[in-house]
Design an enzyme around this catalytic site. Structure first.
Site, PDB file in Angstrom:
ATOM      1  N   CYS A  43       0.837  -1.271  -0.135  1.00 44.81           N
ATOM      2  CA  CYS A  43       0.100  -0.177   0.001  1.00 44.81           C
ATOM      3  C   CYS A  43       0.747   1.217   0.115  1.00 44.81           C
ATOM      4  CB  CYS A  43      -0.781   0.025   1.253  1.00 44.81           C
ATOM      5  SG  CYS A  43      -1.913   1.594   1.310  1.00 44.81           S
ATOM      6  N   ASP A  96      -0.021  -5.967   0.114  1.00 42.78           N
ATOM      7  CA  ASP A  96      -1.339  -6.176  -0.546  1.00 42.78           C
ATOM      8  C   ASP A  96      -1.157  -7.453  -1.304  1.00 42.78           C
ATOM      9  OD1 ASP A  96      -3.228  -3.780   0.167  1.00 42.78           O
ATOM     10  OD2 ASP A  96      -1.987  -2.445  -1.120  1.00 42.78           O
TER      11      ASP A  96
END
Length: 153
Positions: free
Chosen positions: A51, A58
């Site tokens: 992120c 992620d």
């Protein structure tokens, strides 16, 4: 049939993980069946990026399908390129579309599509899809068949 791989710098060689997607070297080789129209699929079920705001990881299941023209991507360089996102901060949409655009720029395929099936962060999965146009007639292109995120059970 022999293939010219003299320009490849990573295949068959020890290779370090690139520090970023910009530093990654994507390589291509001549399509060994350029007179045929066919689909190539790469699946990366454990794709990881960061992120850009929180630095938290992620995760996504990426699926890349393409119908080559003169070039095909060399798979080791693609694996290293995808892995270079591990420490790269970008939103889901940026990662997915940057990968697609880089491959289109390198290969100039007849057609390419990418499905980015992202696992939830903040309770919302974000799936990102793109394709370069209509799929060519006469080429079998299977469904991606990646189930949308449903939570447990």
């Amino acid at each position: 049939m022999t293939h010219d791989v003299s320009g490849l710098t990573q295949l068959g060689q020890p290779s370090r993980l690139p520090a970023s997607p910009d530093q990654a070297v994507l390589e291509r080789v001549a399509n060994p069946h350029a007179s045929l129209r066919y689909c190539i699929r790469f699946t990366a079920p454990e794709f990881t990026s960061l992120c850009p705001l929180t630095g938290q990881p992620d995760f996504a299941h990426l699926m890349i399908d393409y119908v080559p023209d003169a070039w095909i991507v060399e798979s080791k360089s693609l694996k290293l390129y995808l892995a270079s996102f591990r420490n790269h901060g970008a939103f889901h949409e940026a990662c997915t579309l940057d990968i697609a655009q880089r491959l289109v720029g390198l290969l100039a395929p007849q057609w390419l599509r990418i499905g980015g099936y992202w696992y939830p962060r903040g309770g919302i999965p974000i799936d990102v899809f793109w394709q370069s146009g209509a799929a060519p007639d006469g080429v079998w292109i299977p469904d991606q068949k990646v189930e949308p995120y449903r939570g447990r059970g």
